[in-house]
Design a protein around this motif. Structure first.
Motif, mmCIF file in Angstrom:
data_model
loop_
_atom_site.group_PDB
_atom_site.id
_atom_site.type_symbol
_atom_site.label_atom_id
_atom_site.label_comp_id
_atom_site.label_asym_id
_atom_site.label_seq_id
_atom_site.Cartn_x
_atom_site.Cartn_y
_atom_site.Cartn_z
ATOM 1 N N ASN A 117 0.841 -1.203 0.000
ATOM 2 C CA ASN A 117 0.000 0.000 0.000
ATOM 3 C C ASN A 117 0.874 1.250 0.000
ATOM 4 O O ASN A 117 1.033 1.913 1.009
ATOM 5 C CB ASN A 117 -0.937 -0.005 1.214
ATOM 6 C CG ASN A 117 -1.929 -1.135 1.148
ATOM 7 O OD1 ASN A 117 -2.485 -1.409 0.091
ATOM 8 N ND2 ASN A 117 -2.134 -1.817 2.256
ATOM 9 N N SER A 118 1.438 1.530 -1.153
ATOM 10 C CA SER A 118 2.326 2.680 -1.315
ATOM 11 C C SER A 118 2.151 3.215 -2.722
ATOM 12 O O SER A 118 1.733 2.486 -3.621
ATOM 13 C CB SER A 118 3.777 2.253 -1.100
ATOM 14 O OG SER A 118 4.664 3.317 -1.349
ATOM 15 N N SER A 119 2.491 4.470 -2.910
ATOM 16 C CA SER A 119 2.444 4.997 -4.275
ATOM 17 C C SER A 119 3.634 4.434 -5.054
ATOM 18 O O SER A 119 4.706 4.190 -4.485
ATOM 19 C CB SER A 119 2.505 6.527 -4.271
ATOM 20 O OG SER A 119 3.824 6.967 -4.026
ATOM 21 N N PRO A 120 3.465 4.208 -6.364
ATOM 22 C CA PRO A 120 4.589 3.706 -7.167
ATOM 23 C C PRO A 120 5.821 4.597 -7.074
ATOM 24 O O PRO A 120 6.945 4.091 -7.019
ATOM 25 C CB PRO A 120 4.019 3.672 -8.581
ATOM 26 C CG PRO A 120 2.562 3.441 -8.379
ATOM 27 C CD PRO A 120 2.225 4.244 -7.138
ATOM 28 N N LYS A 121 5.641 5.894 -7.011
ATOM 29 C CA LYS A 121 6.783 6.815 -6.969
ATOM 30 C C LYS A 121 7.599 6.627 -5.691
ATOM 31 O O LYS A 121 8.831 6.564 -5.743
ATOM 32 C CB LYS A 121 6.296 8.255 -7.092
ATOM 33 C CG LYS A 121 7.417 9.253 -7.167
ATOM 34 C CD LYS A 121 6.920 10.651 -7.416
ATOM 35 C CE LYS A 121 8.094 11.599 -7.551
ATOM 36 N NZ LYS A 121 7.682 12.950 -7.895
ATOM 37 N N ASN A 158 9.347 4.465 -11.748
ATOM 38 C CA ASN A 158 8.129 4.130 -11.020
ATOM 39 C C ASN A 158 7.483 2.821 -11.487
ATOM 40 O O ASN A 158 6.293 2.600 -11.280
ATOM 41 C CB ASN A 158 7.113 5.273 -11.107
ATOM 42 C CG ASN A 158 7.696 6.573 -10.622
ATOM 43 O OD1 ASN A 158 8.505 6.606 -9.703
ATOM 44 N ND2 ASN A 158 7.310 7.658 -11.249
ATOM 45 N N GLN A 183 0.275 -1.784 -10.814
ATOM 46 C CA GLN A 183 -0.833 -0.987 -10.285
ATOM 47 C C GLN A 183 -2.106 -1.335 -11.041
ATOM 48 O O GLN A 183 -2.159 -1.248 -12.265
ATOM 49 C CB GLN A 183 -0.536 0.508 -10.389
ATOM 50 C CG GLN A 183 -1.572 1.370 -9.689
ATOM 51 C CD GLN A 183 -1.127 2.806 -9.506
ATOM 52 O OE1 GLN A 183 -0.281 3.303 -10.236
ATOM 53 N NE2 GLN A 183 -1.686 3.468 -8.522
ATOM 54 N N ASN A 210 -6.455 1.027 -8.370
ATOM 55 C CA ASN A 210 -5.193 1.698 -8.044
ATOM 56 C C ASN A 210 -4.382 0.962 -6.980
ATOM 57 O O ASN A 210 -3.417 1.510 -6.453
ATOM 58 C CB ASN A 210 -5.400 3.161 -7.636
ATOM 59 C CG ASN A 210 -5.561 4.047 -8.842
ATOM 60 O OD1 ASN A 210 -5.048 3.750 -9.917
ATOM 61 N ND2 ASN A 210 -6.281 5.142 -8.674
ATOM 62 N N VAL A 244 -1.611 -1.287 -5.414
ATOM 63 C CA VAL A 244 -0.221 -1.448 -5.845
ATOM 64 C C VAL A 244 0.324 -2.766 -5.304
ATOM 65 O O VAL A 244 0.124 -3.110 -4.136
ATOM 66 C CB VAL A 244 0.648 -0.266 -5.354
ATOM 67 C CG1 VAL A 244 2.115 -0.493 -5.678
ATOM 68 C CG2 VAL A 244 0.158 1.036 -5.970
#
Length: 126
Positions: free
Chosen positions: A14-18, A64, A86, A91, A93
């Motif tokens: 549970n993190s943003s790809p960036k 990313n 993703q 959305n 991840v």
């Protein structure tokens, strides 16, 4: 030496790809969960565990999305890859790991990845 087998593991992260990508390709990020220390110079990463150095060449990096490394002293067809997936609808991840190991070491290698990814998830704070 027995022939190495390719295997793939997938973990929900549970993190943003960036943010996640920084932990997969930057020495500082990698040293927080993957190895004790990480150095980078001329496309070669030096990973240090318990004072022992292991060198890997960066084969591919897609911002990313993906990093692929090849251990310098490994078989030509072998590599390890960390790919950020993703889901387009939710959305969500996930992190997909592709690696190679001899048949008799597959379970041990899976457990090592399980432990490392759990450590990554704790470092990410997710």
């Amino acid at each position: 030496m027995s022939e190495k087998k390719k295997f793939t593991l997938e973990y929900e992260v549970n993190s943003s790809p960036k943010i996640l990508f920084g932990f997969l390709n930057e020495p500082n990020g990698l040293s927080q969960w993957f190895a004790d220390e990480v150095w980078y110079k001329d496309q070669i990463y030096t990973f240090i565990w318990d004072g022992e150095e292991h060198k890997a060449k960066l084969l591919t990096a897609k911002d990313n999305k993906l990093v692929r490394f090849k251990w310098i002293d490994d078989e030509p067809q072998c590599y390890f890859e960390m790919e950020i997936l993703q889901d387009e609808l939710t959305n969500d991840v996930a992190l997909s790991i592709t690696d190679f190991a001899p048949q008799d070491a597959l379970e041990e290698r899976r457990l090592i990845w399980d432990n490392q990814i759990q450590y990554l998830i704790r470092v990410l704070g997710v």
